[in-house]
Motif scaffolding. Structure first.
Motif, PDB file in Angstrom:
ATOM      1  N   LYS A 228       1.718  -0.939   6.547  1.00  0.00           N
ATOM      2  CA  LYS A 228       2.858  -0.063   6.300  1.00  0.00           C
ATOM      3  C   LYS A 228       3.975  -0.712   5.485  1.00  0.00           C
TER       4      LYS A 228
ATOM      5  N   LEU B 227       4.428  -0.294   1.744  1.00  0.00           N
ATOM      6  CA  LEU B 227       4.792   1.040   1.226  1.00  0.00           C
ATOM      7  C   LEU B 227       6.214   1.431   1.627  1.00  0.00           C
ATOM      8  N   GLY B 228       6.970   0.525   2.214  1.00  0.00           N
ATOM      9  CA  GLY B 228       8.335   0.862   2.623  1.00  0.00           C
ATOM     10  C   GLY B 228       8.363   1.842   3.789  1.00  0.00           C
ATOM     11  N   LEU B 229       7.375   1.743   4.675  1.00  0.00           N
ATOM     12  CA  LEU B 229       7.273   2.689   5.788  1.00  0.00           C
ATOM     13  C   LEU B 229       7.857   2.128   7.088  1.00  0.00           C
TER      14      LEU B 229
ATOM     15  N   HIS C 134      11.288   0.806   9.027  1.00  0.00           N
ATOM     16  CA  HIS C 134      12.748   0.645   9.048  1.00  0.00           C
ATOM     17  C   HIS C 134      13.136   0.118  10.422  1.00  0.00           C
TER      18      HIS C 134
ATOM     19  N   ALA D  50      13.194   8.934   4.489  1.00  0.00           N
ATOM     20  CA  ALA D  50      12.630   7.911   3.610  1.00  0.00           C
ATOM     21  C   ALA D  50      11.141   7.731   3.881  1.00  0.00           C
ATOM     22  N   CYS D  51      10.753   7.751   5.153  1.00  0.00           N
ATOM     23  CA  CYS D  51       9.338   7.586   5.507  1.00  0.00           C
ATOM     24  C   CYS D  51       8.511   8.749   4.958  1.00  0.00           C
TER      25      CYS D  51
ATOM     26  N   ALA E 239       9.212  10.696   2.516  1.00  0.00           N
ATOM     27  CA  ALA E 239       9.175  10.653   1.047  1.00  0.00           C
ATOM     28  C   ALA E 239       8.196   9.582   0.561  1.00  0.00           C
ATOM     29  N   ALA E 240       8.221   8.452   1.218  1.00  0.00           N
ATOM     30  CA  ALA E 240       7.342   7.355   0.792  1.00  0.00           C
ATOM     31  C   ALA E 240       5.873   7.738   0.961  1.00  0.00           C
TER      32      ALA E 240
ATOM     33  N   GLU F  43       5.022  10.330  -1.676  1.00  0.00           N
ATOM     34  CA  GLU F  43       4.908   9.722  -3.009  1.00  0.00           C
ATOM     35  C   GLU F  43       3.585   8.982  -3.172  1.00  0.00           C
ATOM     36  N   ALA F  44       3.165   8.296  -2.084  1.00  0.00           N
ATOM     37  CA  ALA F  44       1.906   7.554  -2.145  1.00  0.00           C
ATOM     38  C   ALA F  44       0.700   8.472  -1.984  1.00  0.00           C
TER      39      ALA F  44
END
Lengths: 697, 697
Positions: A532, A535-537, A539, A554-555, A557-558, A561-562
């Motif tokens: 994770k 992928l910036g998943l 926080h 944010a999660c 969206a990430a 996007e992926a």
């Protein structure tokens, strides 16, 4: 099965297909040996071109025999060998030894296929095959020496308490030669070759049943059938028969060489270690190591502890024995004060009496010192084992008395004794009395350590439940569960899991954070993402409704996007222990379920500090395994730290072992990090990745 | 000095004080040997009670001699020995060998003092003493065998290219016996005992000057005088003479035993490793190891690389040689395709031709295969060294041809060859041609590795500047510098140090935080506190004027409460690299300045992953040392990480080495953590503790 193999070990009749007049040919050597070593059964040479070989009447074809032999030696090459095997199956031979090479050990797919096909045909008709590429079997208890090895010409056999079973021909007889040179009798010396049907492990199980054996040595280049080896180990443990195994192909280079030698499949070497340990088998590092401690096993000693006392006329031997003992893992406890006082009354003032006991060079002018101190030391209860070193002696010394008195000492104590005597003239009087003699302190101490630690291992192995068989090959690639499913699966298995909630909306996430309290971790959750962070998943330390909403968004969206399907967003309690551990499991194609314990974090592969365990196992097994890791000192606490509360981690490891044995649908799992802290409640799985078999929901 | 010791090694005349008629007494044995081994100088037995011993006229007292002997053997005990030593000094003897025991090796303070006093008296008059507690010296080049060892009765001497210098009597002759049993000639066999005056290292330097030697073996229980050993190593390197040393007392148990054997002082074992490596000396683990590779050293081979080719008639030997090579650190590069093609044309189809080369059991029916493939392999440039294994052969094999052809092969290639031949009948034809023969693959490969790696180490040691002597014992305990002074001292030495300012007031701290920018670390600073965290003196990530003021006040209060004088409060930039390293240095009483590099953090002692270096050294030495650590893989980057920018750390380590050699006032320093990141600028000392000698401001 075993009764067929019994026919190989103790046949009533043997046919030699390709029998040769020349005893230096593969087809002639066994005939020579069967005569020379007193085989009392029937021997039928098969040769279509001669009426007689080596003084025995031949038959032209196997089918010309009035009845089937128990054992057939196939000493013809290539296609003739394949035809002979079929003929053996046809007439009802029980076991055939196929000496021909050029099958599974080559790189040729056709040759490999031919090997598989002939095994299938033989098995279909109840014929067992040893080989191909086998040097043969040799039983010096019965004289059934169905082998073409040159070794028995060079080192005359003598029946005795050692058995050797080896894939390699050379390694069936090299240990034999080393033992015979030391005067030790060997009964079994078998080479199984490519193991296309009967494997070295299966034959070892049959040999282990021989009640005359006191030591069983194995040489393996592959363990494709651990269950046979487990069976051999169980039979041996029941009988008190120790097994020492040399498994080569430890390294990539060795495995590549083994592949072209016997067509061996590669085992993961750390699993070989774990498997052998689990079953009470000692692993030797090399040939010398394989036979190094043989004499100790044959004495009937039952070692009870690790405290060694060293006695020598050389201070250097004392120093080196102490070093070697510490490094191997033996203790050098001081002798009791009363014992030391009695020794001081005997020895010169500059001698050392604590342990090691240094008689000093005064022995040169008074050989009686040796005899005088042994009975004193024999009465001291501080010792479990002894090293007696006489590195230099000669004309001025009563060396024969040393041997006699040490033998009496060993008899009186009933405890293991090893001798260090590099000079042949000094070694002889000890060796002639059956004491194990070594030429250096290092070798002597390592053999003693092996003997003691091996018996500990055998005792630990007793009563362990069987290890489950490996799974059948998977039909589909395993499927990843998302983090929430993974954590749930582990929680159901009894693992302590961080408090968390899977949330579909931002408001659910805010509510979850509120319920959990304090700062939280917010993590995107998808069954399509195993890692994770990249992928910036992830926080961490998110505090307050607004921050939770932002992290949630944010999660999502990430993931979007992926292009990964989202299961939702996990909100979890922030937790920290004192150190990150790992708890993992997978299924090995040979050894079945395997549990991994040890240090966690990012560098588990790059700088591994982990142990492998084969379930089922107990918490004590996990604790023992952790105790050998680099991080072991942390468990008791260092630099003023409190000890780690390790018990929940041990229990979690046992639970994972149980899960892997009871739920075949779980392909693998990886809990990293698993926190361990000073309080039991701090042991928590923070993240988990579980793979299930493709066919299981 | 050396000329005195030359008199011990090659004396023109020898007096034996306490000369005995009985050659099994300490005073009789040297007389026997001097006659038996052809000493051509003068021999003067000293005995007040007999006119003649062993056929030689005696003198009643040393002072009765017309001139002083070069060497005196003192074979009387206790106080008579002390008196004899004084008499030797009186008449001008150059060197005395003191065989009596009961001095520094005992626990008796009076005996220890007597040893010190007699050394002082002897030195004052220019007499050098070997011993006490010495078995004596033996030079078979000159016949000056001033030793009472029994070994020379049992294993007849032969002058040869090996020298042995040992503290222990037994360990001066056990390697001799092992080498003689292998037919190797030995010139020097010396035992120095307690090393009260002449040490094993000093004598080793004298022996290393003997131009006939090709191998020098040492046995040491202590290295109190590393400069003598460094001198011996330098002399040996200049002459291309390799030194292999067995330093015992590796463990606490071994050191305790050594203390009562030769009164040996304990060295830190990791420093012994570092010192020996620095000087190109190979360290043997035990007695067997000490002589294991002897034959290789005597052949004149100059190994150039680590690529080994293995050749055998046994696949198992191939597998085990490959395993052993990988584990030892040798490479098994494949032979060139052209070579493999030529081998395939010679060998059967099921043979392996890549490397290892497996001739297979086909050698039994065609011995010529061996001779045919060697010239092909000799022409391949892929190999630096060879292993030839013939684990089983006998009647059907042309074993003498194997020996002949391998010797020719070794001659043709000029590269090292080791033989594996456990059977005596197979070993003989190789051994008779001077090839090194081993009974197992493991032993053969490890000896080959030692030989190759030792020559690498000797090449690396060439041209290294001398290591400075250890400091005189400190008069006062060292004094701690506070963190600001410590960091400043290191910055002046060239180390990259975190941006920081020492502040006396809260407003200075606010201004410093402002100037540094971003969140800062606020730390109480006192020359009375080495470990700050425990006292609550470290505040990290402090952001904003108010928070800085609060942290400042907290630090002052904590210092005040603990009663420590405050130097002020440090405000420093927050910095993080990818990993915490350590960079430390101290002064060892034997080995002088030592630099420590490796993993930092809290567990440097509990789970050490560090290397020790003796300055001066170069960045390449640091890089090589780091390359052997557990964390080595991190340097190149793992799991997609960028490589670490390690060069500034290497430079910092070199700078610390320079500091320790140039500023004797620095007692020790400890930079932990030292950050290392992906960018050179991320290498920063975050915290430092420097101790200076008490007398230095």
């Amino acid at each position: 099965m075993t009764s067929s193999l019994q026919a190989a070990l103790d046949p009533g009749s043997i046919a030699v297909i390709g029998a040769s007049e020349n005893p230096d040919k593969i087809g002639g050597r066994p005939l020579l040996y069967l005569s020379q070593f007193g085989f009392r059964g029937e021997v039928w040479p098969v040769n279509p071109r001669r009426d007689e070989v080596q003084g025995r009447r031949t038959v032209p074809r196997l089918s010309g025999l009035s009845r089937a032999p128990d054992l057939a030696i196939i000493a013809v090459p290539g296609e003739a060998a394949v035809a002979a095997l079929d003929e053996c199956a046809e007439i009802g031979v029980k076991v055939a030894i196929m000496m021909a090479s050029g099958f599974g050990e080559t790189a040729d797919p056709a040759a490999k296929a031919a090997e598989r096909a002939m095994v299938a045909r033989a098995r279909a008709r109840g014929l067992r095959m040893i080989g191909p590429n086998s040097q043969g079997l040799a039983n010096f208890g019965t004289g059934a020496v169905a082998s073409f090895s040159s070794m028995f010409l060079e080192a005359p056999p003598q029946d005795g308490p050692v058995g050797i079973v080896s894939q390699s021909g050379a390694m069936s007889v090299v240990p034999y030669g080393l033992l015979r040179a030391r005067g030790i009798g060997v009964r079994h010396t078998h080479a199984t070759g490519n193991d296309a049907d009967v494997t070295v492990c299966e034959l070892a199980a049959a040999v282990a049943a021989d009640p005359a054996l006191k030591l069983l040595l194995l040489y393996l280049e592959s363990i494709p059938d651990p269950h046979h080896l487990a069976e051999a180990a169980a039979i041996a443990r029941d009988r008190g028969l120790p097994i020492v195994a040399l498994k080569s192909g430890r390294t990539a280079a060795g495995q590549a060489a083994a592949q072209s030698h016997t067509g061996a499949l590669a085992n993961e070497d750390r699993l070989v270690d774990a498997f052998l340990e689990r079953h009470g088998i000692w692993r030797a590092r090399d040939t010398t190591d394989l036979v190094a401690a043989a004499e100790l096993y044959l004495k009937g000693w039952r070692p009870e502890g690790r405290r060694m006392v060293a006695i020598s006329n050389s201070g250097a031997t004392c120093v080196m024995a102490a070093d070697a003992a510490s490094q191997a893992g033996l203790d050098l406890a001081p002798l009791e004060e009363g014992t030391q006082g009695r020794l001081r009354a005997i020895l010169p003032s500059f001698a050392a009496t604590r342990n090691p006991v240094d008689i000093t060079a005064a022995l040169m002018t008074n050989s009686a010192l040796f005899s005088q101190i042994l009975p004193v030391i024999a009465e001291d209860p501080s010792a479990d084992a002894f090293l007696v070193g006489v590195p230099v002696a000669g004309r001025a010394y009563a060396v024969d008395d040393f041997g006699r008195d040490t033998a009496a000492f060993a008899q009186a104590t009933g405890k293991p004794v090893v001798i260090v005597a590099p000079q042949a003239i000094v070694a002889a009087p000890f060796r002639s009395r059956g004491l194990p003699v070594f030429s250096g302190e290092g070798e002597a101490v390592r053999a003693l350590y092996q003997f003691i630690a091996h018996h500990e291992r055998i005792r630990e192995a007793a009563g362990r439940p069987p290890h489950p068989a490996p799974p059948p090959p998977a039909k589909a690639p395993p499927r990843l569960l998302d983090e929430a499913e993974s954590l749930d699966r582990l929680a159901r298995a009894g693992l302590p899991v961080v408090r968390h909630r899977l949330c579909r909306t931002a408001e659910e996430a805010v509510a979850a954070a509120d319920a959990i309290g304090g700062p939280v971790a917010v993590k995107g959750c998808s069954a399509e993402v195993a890692h994770k962070s990249e992928l910036g998943l992830v926080h961490l330390g998110v505090r307050g409704a607004e921050a939770v909403r932002t992290a949630f968004a944010a999660c999502r969206a990430a993931l979007e996007e992926a292009g990964h399907a989202a299961s939702g967003v996990i909100v979890a309690a922030m937790a920290r222990g004192r150190r990150e551990w790992v708890l993992g499991a997978h299924r090995d194609p040979f050894f079945g379920p395997v549990v991994v314990v040890g240090e966690g974090g990012k560098y588990v592969e790059a700088m591994p500090d982990v142990a492998l365990l084969l379930p089922p196992f107990a918490e004590a097994d996990v604790a023992r395994a952790l105790g050998r890791l680099r991080l072991a000192p942390l468990i008791d606490g260092v630099r003023g730290e409190a000890p780690l509360a390790i018990q929940p981690y041990l229990a979690a490891a046992v639970a994972v072992g149980r899960l892997m044995t009871s739920e075949p649908g779980i392909a693998s799992l990886d809990v990293n990090p698993m926190l361990v802290g000073s309080e039991p409640g701090e042991c928590l799985a923070l993240d988990a990745v579980v793979f299930v078999e493709g066919s299981v929901p």
